[in-house]
Design a protein around this motif. Structure first.
Motif, PDB file in Angstrom:
ATOM      1  N   LEU A  59       1.010  -1.194   0.006  1.00  0.00           N
ATOM      2  CA  LEU A  59       0.243   0.119   0.212  1.00  0.00           C
ATOM      3  C   LEU A  59       0.924   1.050   0.039  1.00  0.00           C
ATOM      4  CD1 LEU A  59      -2.558  -0.731   2.279  1.00  0.00           C
ATOM      5  CD2 LEU A  59      -2.781  -1.266   0.045  1.00  0.00           C
ATOM      6  N   ALA A  60       0.603   2.583  -0.431  1.00  0.00           N
ATOM      7  CA  ALA A  60       0.923   3.362  -0.668  1.00  0.00           C
ATOM      8  C   ALA A  60       1.309   3.775   0.947  1.00  0.00           C
ATOM      9  CB  ALA A  60       0.127   4.336  -1.020  1.00  0.00           C
ATOM     10  N   PRO A  61       2.627   4.329   1.378  1.00  0.00           N
ATOM     11  CA  PRO A  61       2.723   4.256   2.969  1.00  0.00           C
ATOM     12  C   PRO A  61       1.738   6.174   2.618  1.00  0.00           C
ATOM     13  CG  PRO A  61       4.504   5.144   1.070  1.00  0.00           C
ATOM     14  CD  PRO A  61       3.550   4.611   0.350  1.00  0.00           C
ATOM     15  N   VAL A  62       1.879   6.191   3.780  1.00  0.00           N
ATOM     16  CA  VAL A  62       0.387   7.366   4.633  1.00  0.00           C
ATOM     17  C   VAL A  62       1.736   8.210   5.250  1.00  0.00           C
ATOM     18  CG1 VAL A  62      -1.160   8.060   5.782  1.00  0.00           C
ATOM     19  CG2 VAL A  62      -0.745   5.902   5.436  1.00  0.00           C
ATOM     20  N   SER A  63       1.665   9.589   4.700  1.00  0.00           N
ATOM     21  CA  SER A  63       2.629  10.289   5.375  1.00  0.00           C
ATOM     22  C   SER A  63       2.006  10.743   6.817  1.00  0.00           C
ATOM     23  CB  SER A  63       2.950  11.455   5.048  1.00  0.00           C
ATOM     24  OG  SER A  63       1.993  12.368   4.396  1.00  0.00           O
ATOM     25  N   ALA A  64       3.042  11.030   7.615  1.00  0.00           N
ATOM     26  CA  ALA A  64       1.792  11.749   9.525  1.00  0.00           C
ATOM     27  C   ALA A  64       1.668  12.926   9.388  1.00  0.00           C
ATOM     28  CB  ALA A  64       3.540  11.621  10.232  1.00  0.00           C
ATOM     29  N   PRO A  65       0.328  13.039  10.366  1.00  0.00           N
ATOM     30  CA  PRO A  65      -0.360  14.281   9.669  1.00  0.00           C
ATOM     31  C   PRO A  65       0.961  15.583  10.625  1.00  0.00           C
ATOM     32  CG  PRO A  65      -1.400  12.996  11.279  1.00  0.00           C
ATOM     33  CD  PRO A  65      -0.291  11.958  11.095  1.00  0.00           C
ATOM     34  N   ALA A  66      -0.151  16.772   9.902  1.00  0.00           N
ATOM     35  CA  ALA A  66       0.846  17.895  10.327  1.00  0.00           C
ATOM     36  C   ALA A  66       1.009  17.940  11.353  1.00  0.00           C
ATOM     37  CB  ALA A  66       0.588  18.992   9.249  1.00  0.00           C
ATOM     38  N   GLY A  67      -0.119  17.554  12.970  1.00  0.00           N
ATOM     39  CA  GLY A  67      -0.098  18.410  13.638  1.00  0.00           C
ATOM     40  C   GLY A  67       1.109  17.564  14.996  1.00  0.00           C
ATOM     41  N   VAL A  68       1.789  16.297  13.724  1.00  0.00           N
ATOM     42  CA  VAL A  68       2.269  15.927  14.879  1.00  0.00           C
ATOM     43  C   VAL A  68       3.720  15.865  14.447  1.00  0.00           C
ATOM     44  CG1 VAL A  68       3.142  12.959  14.698  1.00  0.00           C
ATOM     45  CG2 VAL A  68       0.401  14.251  15.082  1.00  0.00           C
ATOM     46  N   PRO A  69       4.296  15.964  15.284  1.00  0.00           N
ATOM     47  CA  PRO A  69       5.549  16.241  15.312  1.00  0.00           C
ATOM     48  C   PRO A  69       6.772  14.804  14.610  1.00  0.00           C
ATOM     49  CG  PRO A  69       5.877  16.187  17.279  1.00  0.00           C
ATOM     50  CD  PRO A  69       4.264  15.930  17.194  1.00  0.00           C
ATOM     51  N   LYS A  70       7.855  14.455  13.601  1.00  0.00           N
ATOM     52  CA  LYS A  70       8.380  13.742  13.637  1.00  0.00           C
ATOM     53  C   LYS A  70       9.181  13.434  14.549  1.00  0.00           C
ATOM     54  CE  LYS A  70       8.163  14.811   8.720  1.00  0.00           C
ATOM     55  NZ  LYS A  70       9.100  15.247   7.409  1.00  0.00           N
ATOM     56  N   ALA A  71       9.384  12.388  14.291  1.00  0.00           N
ATOM     57  CA  ALA A  71      10.455  11.741  15.545  1.00  0.00           C
ATOM     58  C   ALA A  71      11.969  11.967  15.034  1.00  0.00           C
ATOM     59  CB  ALA A  71      10.677  10.133  15.973  1.00  0.00           C
ATOM     60  N   GLY A  72      12.496  12.693  15.700  1.00  0.00           N
ATOM     61  CA  GLY A  72      14.050  13.262  15.558  1.00  0.00           C
ATOM     62  C   GLY A  72      14.892  13.170  16.303  1.00  0.00           C
ATOM     63  N   ILE A  73      16.152  14.398  16.508  1.00  0.00           N
ATOM     64  CA  ILE A  73      17.025  14.381  17.586  1.00  0.00           C
ATOM     65  C   ILE A  73      16.877  15.659  18.473  1.00  0.00           C
ATOM     66  CG2 ILE A  73      19.197  14.316  18.327  1.00  0.00           C
ATOM     67  CD1 ILE A  73      19.965  13.178  15.870  1.00  0.00           C
ATOM     68  N   GLY A  74      16.017  15.195  19.395  1.00  0.00           N
ATOM     69  CA  GLY A  74      15.106  16.548  20.136  1.00  0.00           C
ATOM     70  C   GLY A  74      16.462  17.074  21.544  1.00  0.00           C
ATOM     71  N   PRO A  75      16.444  17.751  21.866  1.00  0.00           N
ATOM     72  CA  PRO A  75      16.992  17.741  23.498  1.00  0.00           C
ATOM     73  C   PRO A  75      16.861  16.853  24.493  1.00  0.00           C
ATOM     74  CG  PRO A  75      15.406  19.647  23.402  1.00  0.00           C
ATOM     75  CD  PRO A  75      15.628  18.612  21.534  1.00  0.00           C
ATOM     76  N   GLU A  76      15.878  15.853  24.948  1.00  0.00           N
ATOM     77  CA  GLU A  76      16.206  15.166  25.344  1.00  0.00           C
ATOM     78  C   GLU A  76      16.830  13.575  24.930  1.00  0.00           C
ATOM     79  OE1 GLU A  76      12.989  15.893  23.969  1.00  0.00           O
ATOM     80  OE2 GLU A  76      12.141  16.897  25.392  1.00  0.00           O
ATOM     81  N   LEU A  77      16.988  13.924  23.716  1.00  0.00           N
ATOM     82  CA  LEU A  77      17.911  12.291  23.348  1.00  0.00           C
ATOM     83  C   LEU A  77      19.422  12.669  23.201  1.00  0.00           C
ATOM     84  CD1 LEU A  77      17.773   9.649  21.824  1.00  0.00           C
ATOM     85  CD2 LEU A  77      17.829  10.743  20.240  1.00  0.00           C
ATOM     86  N   ILE A  78      19.786  14.210  22.985  1.00  0.00           N
ATOM     87  CA  ILE A  78      21.467  14.484  23.059  1.00  0.00           C
ATOM     88  C   ILE A  78      21.380  14.463  24.840  1.00  0.00           C
ATOM     89  CG2 ILE A  78      22.745  16.766  22.784  1.00  0.00           C
ATOM     90  CD1 ILE A  78      20.553  17.243  20.648  1.00  0.00           C
ATOM     91  N   ALA A  79      20.295  15.294  25.350  1.00  0.00           N
ATOM     92  CA  ALA A  79      20.853  15.182  27.378  1.00  0.00           C
ATOM     93  C   ALA A  79      20.705  13.688  27.687  1.00  0.00           C
ATOM     94  CB  ALA A  79      19.543  15.243  27.942  1.00  0.00           C
ATOM     95  N   ALA A  80      20.075  12.450  27.059  1.00  0.00           N
ATOM     96  CA  ALA A  80      20.450  11.402  27.398  1.00  0.00           C
ATOM     97  C   ALA A  80      21.567  10.319  26.508  1.00  0.00           C
ATOM     98  CB  ALA A  80      19.179  10.270  27.286  1.00  0.00           C
ATOM     99  N   VAL A  81      21.776  10.792  25.533  1.00  0.00           N
ATOM    100  CA  VAL A  81      23.183  10.314  25.167  1.00  0.00           C
ATOM    101  C   VAL A  81      24.278  10.569  25.406  1.00  0.00           C
ATOM    102  CG1 VAL A  81      24.773  10.284  22.581  1.00  0.00           C
ATOM    103  CG2 VAL A  81      22.418   9.963  23.252  1.00  0.00           C
ATOM    104  N   SER A  82      24.729  12.155  26.331  1.00  0.00           N
ATOM    105  CA  SER A  82      25.944  12.929  26.702  1.00  0.00           C
ATOM    106  C   SER A  82      25.660  12.159  28.042  1.00  0.00           C
ATOM    107  CB  SER A  82      25.074  14.333  27.086  1.00  0.00           C
ATOM    108  OG  SER A  82      24.586  14.581  25.484  1.00  0.00           O
ATOM    109  N   ALA A  83      24.654  12.110  28.704  1.00  0.00           N
ATOM    110  CA  ALA A  83      24.350  11.041  30.028  1.00  0.00           C
ATOM    111  C   ALA A  83      25.408   9.892  30.221  1.00  0.00           C
ATOM    112  CB  ALA A  83      23.341  10.769  31.170  1.00  0.00           C
TER     113      ALA A  83
END
Length: 88
Positions: A43-67
Motif C-alpha cells: 500500500l502507499a505509505p501514509v504520511s504523518a499528519p501536520a500536527g504530529v512532530p516527526k521523530a528526530g533528535i530532540g534535546p531529551e535525546l541529546i541529554a540522554a546520549v550525553s549522560a
C-alpha cells in the motif's frame, strides 16, 4: 562381522540429512509465502499528519546520549562536548 555399528552410523547420518532437507524445504516454503503476502500488502505509505512532530533528535535525546557517554567515560557531563548528532 557385526553390522549393527555400521547400521547405527548410517541411520544417524541419514536422519541428519533428512532433517536438513526438511529445514531447507520449510525455509523455501516460508520465503515463497512471505513474498506472496508482501506483494499483497504493498500500500502507499501514509504520511504523518501536520500536527504530529516527526521523530528526530530532540534535546531529551541529546541529554540522554550525553549522560550515557559521560557515565561510560567516568567523567562529569560538563567535561564532554557533542559537536553534532545525526539520525541513522
Amino acid at each position: 562381522m557385526d553390522y549393527s555399528n555400521l547400521f547405527v552410523c548410517l541411520m544417524g547420518i541419514g536422519t541428519v540429512f533428512f532433517g536438513l532437507i526438511c529445514i531447507i524445504l520449510l525455509v523455501t516454503l516460508m520465503s515463497f509465502v512471505c513474498r506472496k503476502t508482501e506483494q499483497k500488502n504493498t500500500l502507499a505509505p501514509v504520511s504523518a499528519p501536520a500536527g504530529v512532530p516527526k521523530a528526530g533528535i530532540g534535546p531529551e535525546l541529546i541529554a540522554a546520549v550525553s549522560a550515557a557517554i559521560a557515565e561510560e567515560m567516568g567523567t562529569d557531563i560538563s567535561a564532554i562536548r557533542i559537536i553534532s548528532m545525526k539520525q541513522i
